[in-house]
Write a protein that holds these residues in place. Sequence first.
Motif, PDB file in Angstrom:
ATOM      1  N   PHE A  21       0.798  -1.219   0.000  1.00 42.39           N
ATOM      2  CA  PHE A  21       0.000   0.000   0.000  1.00 42.39           C
ATOM      3  C   PHE A  21       0.835   1.276   0.000  1.00 42.39           C
ATOM      4  N   ASP A  24       2.298   6.146   2.719  1.00 39.40           N
ATOM      5  CA  ASP A  24       1.332   7.239   2.865  1.00 39.40           C
ATOM      6  C   ASP A  24      -0.115   6.727   2.923  1.00 39.40           C
ATOM      7  N   LYS A  25      -0.447   5.589   2.291  1.00 39.31           N
ATOM      8  CA  LYS A  25      -1.823   5.069   2.309  1.00 39.31           C
ATOM      9  C   LYS A  25      -2.048   4.021   3.408  1.00 39.31           C
ATOM     10  N   LYS A  28      -4.580   4.890   6.383  1.00 37.37           N
ATOM     11  CA  LYS A  28      -5.977   4.901   5.958  1.00 37.37           C
ATOM     12  C   LYS A  28      -6.501   3.473   5.752  1.00 37.37           C
ATOM     13  N   VAL A  29      -5.676   2.590   5.215  1.00 39.24           N
ATOM     14  CA  VAL A  29      -6.075   1.183   5.013  1.00 39.24           C
ATOM     15  C   VAL A  29      -6.306   0.515   6.361  1.00 39.24           C
TER      16      VAL A  29
END
Length: 158
Positions: A21, A24-25, A28-29
């Motif tokens: 992912f 940076d993501k 959120k995941v």
Amino acid sequence: MFNDIGALEVVTLVILGVLVFGPDKLPKVIQDASRFIRKVREFSESAKEDIRTELGPEFKDFEFEDLNPKTFVRKQLMDGNDDLGLKEIRESFDLRKEMAEVTDAVNGRETTAVESAGGVSGSAAITAANGSPGAPDLLKKREQPAKDDRPPFDADAT
């Protein structure tokens, strides 16, 4: 749920998550995954409550874990509530005593202290089973022939 995951597995999952992912993501995941797990738990709890209310007051102490066959058997048969009388049956059956009676009967010995369930001693039960007190006891050992005597030879058997 994740009691058997060690530190090495957690580190591996974090590295895999960062690779798949990206850094940076990933937060959120993780938030989306935790939100999804929370909603699934809420849904399952509400479904369980709906089932309990539909079953009625007779099943107020119903637990879904009891549907597991091992749990059901353990709860019904092994706990203190002994409706079937299994505890008395388990305590009344003594395998060693039964085997000693059979061994004594086969060897032709009298069982003096141990009485069978009918109140008849082992050899008396055998004699009664043969028909009369004078009947030959088929379970007694026969006398052994002398060492010099040869057993009868059967030509048809060879």
